[in-house]
Design a protein around this motif. Structure first.
Motif, PDB file in Angstrom:
ATOM      1  N   ALA A 196       0.846  -1.193   0.000  1.00  0.00           N
ATOM      2  CA  ALA A 196       0.000   0.000   0.000  1.00  0.00           C
ATOM      3  C   ALA A 196       0.885   1.247   0.000  1.00  0.00           C
ATOM      4  N   THR A 197       0.452   2.240  -0.745  1.00  0.00           N
ATOM      5  CA  THR A 197       1.169   3.513  -0.781  1.00  0.00           C
ATOM      6  C   THR A 197       0.469   4.470   0.171  1.00  0.00           C
ATOM      7  N   ILE A 198       1.189   4.865   1.196  1.00  0.00           N
ATOM      8  CA  ILE A 198       0.614   5.784   2.170  1.00  0.00           C
ATOM      9  C   ILE A 198       0.700   7.214   1.665  1.00  0.00           C
ATOM     10  N   VAL A 199       1.847   7.576   1.134  1.00  0.00           N
ATOM     11  CA  VAL A 199       2.051   8.934   0.634  1.00  0.00           C
ATOM     12  C   VAL A 199       2.320   8.859  -0.870  1.00  0.00           C
ATOM     13  N   GLN A 200       1.565   9.626  -1.617  1.00  0.00           N
ATOM     14  CA  GLN A 200       1.802   9.696  -3.057  1.00  0.00           C
ATOM     15  C   GLN A 200       2.733  10.875  -3.298  1.00  0.00           C
ATOM     16  N   TRP A 201       4.002  10.566  -3.439  1.00  0.00           N
ATOM     17  CA  TRP A 201       5.044  11.582  -3.453  1.00  0.00           C
ATOM     18  C   TRP A 201       4.934  12.536  -4.634  1.00  0.00           C
ATOM     19  N   LYS A 202       4.531  12.035  -5.783  1.00  0.00           N
ATOM     20  CA  LYS A 202       4.425  12.909  -6.954  1.00  0.00           C
ATOM     21  C   LYS A 202       3.380  13.996  -6.728  1.00  0.00           C
ATOM     22  N   GLU A 203       2.207  13.610  -6.244  1.00  0.00           N
ATOM     23  CA  GLU A 203       1.150  14.584  -5.980  1.00  0.00           C
ATOM     24  C   GLU A 203       1.533  15.541  -4.852  1.00  0.00           C
ATOM     25  N   LEU A 204       2.218  15.025  -3.854  1.00  0.00           N
ATOM     26  CA  LEU A 204       2.675  15.873  -2.753  1.00  0.00           C
ATOM     27  C   LEU A 204       3.672  16.913  -3.250  1.00  0.00           C
ATOM     28  N   TRP A 205       4.616  16.495  -4.090  1.00  0.00           N
ATOM     29  CA  TRP A 205       5.604  17.417  -4.631  1.00  0.00           C
ATOM     30  C   TRP A 205       4.933  18.484  -5.503  1.00  0.00           C
ATOM     31  N   GLN A 206       3.945  18.089  -6.318  1.00  0.00           N
ATOM     32  CA  GLN A 206       3.231  19.054  -7.150  1.00  0.00           C
ATOM     33  C   GLN A 206       2.503  20.088  -6.296  1.00  0.00           C
TER      34      GLN A 206
ATOM     35  N   VAL B  35       3.311  21.042  -3.190  1.00  0.00           N
ATOM     36  CA  VAL B  35       4.314  21.891  -2.542  1.00  0.00           C
ATOM     37  C   VAL B  35       4.870  22.908  -3.545  1.00  0.00           C
ATOM     38  N   ALA B  36       5.189  22.460  -4.744  1.00  0.00           N
ATOM     39  CA  ALA B  36       5.742  23.366  -5.755  1.00  0.00           C
ATOM     40  C   ALA B  36       4.718  24.426  -6.161  1.00  0.00           C
ATOM     41  N   ALA B  37       3.474  24.026  -6.372  1.00  0.00           N
ATOM     42  CA  ALA B  37       2.436  24.980  -6.779  1.00  0.00           C
ATOM     43  C   ALA B  37       2.183  26.011  -5.683  1.00  0.00           C
ATOM     44  N   SER B  38       2.156  25.577  -4.432  1.00  0.00           N
ATOM     45  CA  SER B  38       1.908  26.526  -3.349  1.00  0.00           C
ATOM     46  C   SER B  38       3.086  27.476  -3.162  1.00  0.00           C
ATOM     47  N   ALA B  39       4.297  27.000  -3.375  1.00  0.00           N
ATOM     48  CA  ALA B  39       5.464  27.877  -3.262  1.00  0.00           C
ATOM     49  C   ALA B  39       5.464  28.931  -4.367  1.00  0.00           C
TER      50      ALA B  39
ATOM     51  N   ALA C 105       2.838  29.994  -6.105  1.00  0.00           N
ATOM     52  CA  ALA C 105       1.710  30.904  -5.881  1.00  0.00           C
ATOM     53  C   ALA C 105       2.003  31.867  -4.736  1.00  0.00           C
ATOM     54  N   GLY C 106       2.609  31.384  -3.689  1.00  0.00           N
ATOM     55  CA  GLY C 106       2.930  32.251  -2.556  1.00  0.00           C
ATOM     56  C   GLY C 106       3.905  33.347  -2.935  1.00  0.00           C
ATOM     57  N   VAL C 107       4.948  33.004  -3.658  1.00  0.00           N
ATOM     58  CA  VAL C 107       5.924  34.014  -4.093  1.00  0.00           C
ATOM     59  C   VAL C 107       5.272  34.987  -5.072  1.00  0.00           C
ATOM     60  N   GLY C 108       4.436  34.482  -5.969  1.00  0.00           N
ATOM     61  CA  GLY C 108       3.772  35.342  -6.945  1.00  0.00           C
ATOM     62  C   GLY C 108       2.827  36.334  -6.303  1.00  0.00           C
TER      63      GLY C 108
ATOM     64  N   ALA D 270      -9.363  34.957  -5.487  1.00  0.00           N
ATOM     65  CA  ALA D 270     -10.608  34.409  -6.021  1.00  0.00           C
ATOM     66  C   ALA D 270     -10.386  33.035  -6.646  1.00  0.00           C
ATOM     67  N   ILE D 271      -9.300  32.868  -7.377  1.00  0.00           N
ATOM     68  CA  ILE D 271      -8.994  31.563  -7.969  1.00  0.00           C
ATOM     69  C   ILE D 271      -8.726  30.543  -6.877  1.00  0.00           C
ATOM     70  N   GLY D 272      -8.013  30.938  -5.831  1.00  0.00           N
ATOM     71  CA  GLY D 272      -7.753  30.020  -4.720  1.00  0.00           C
ATOM     72  C   GLY D 272      -9.030  29.565  -4.043  1.00  0.00           C
ATOM     73  N   ILE D 273      -9.952  30.481  -3.823  1.00  0.00           N
ATOM     74  CA  ILE D 273     -11.235  30.108  -3.225  1.00  0.00           C
ATOM     75  C   ILE D 273     -12.010  29.194  -4.154  1.00  0.00           C
ATOM     76  N   LEU D 274     -11.999  29.500  -5.435  1.00  0.00           N
ATOM     77  CA  LEU D 274     -12.706  28.669  -6.424  1.00  0.00           C
ATOM     78  C   LEU D 274     -12.141  27.255  -6.444  1.00  0.00           C
TER      79      LEU D 274
END
Length: 79
Positions: free
Chosen positions: A3-13, A15-19, A21-24, A70-74
């Motif tokens: 069983a896969t407890i953590v899906q690392w690819k989705e987790l990395w995506q 983390v990268a997207a939030s970083a 977006a946060g800097v932007g 607005a996009i984040g809330i959506l």
């Protein structure tokens, strides 16, 4: 079968997207603050064209922040 407890690819995506977006968003907000300050300074210095340009830059910066929120809330309400 394991069983896969953590899906690392989705987790990395996530983390990268939030970083990114946060800097932007921080950059857009800082541009808005800078434009506001320049607008005030140039208005006092009797430079109306430059003050208007700085005001437009400030408005665009704050508009980008509002759109990002607005996009984040959506996105949060769609999942």
């Amino acid at each position: 079968m394991t069983a896969t407890i953590v899906q690392w690819k989705e987790l990395w995506q996530t983390v990268a997207a939030s970083a990114v977006a946060g800097v932007g968003i921080i950059f857009a907000f800082s541009v808005g603050i800078w434009g506001s300050g320049q607008f005030l300074e140039l208005s006092r210095g009797e430079r109306p064209v430059a003050a208007t340009a700085a005001g437009v830059v400030a408005a665009l910066g704050f508009l980008c922040v509002a759109v990002a929120v607005a996009i984040g809330i959506l996105v949060m309400t769609q999942k």
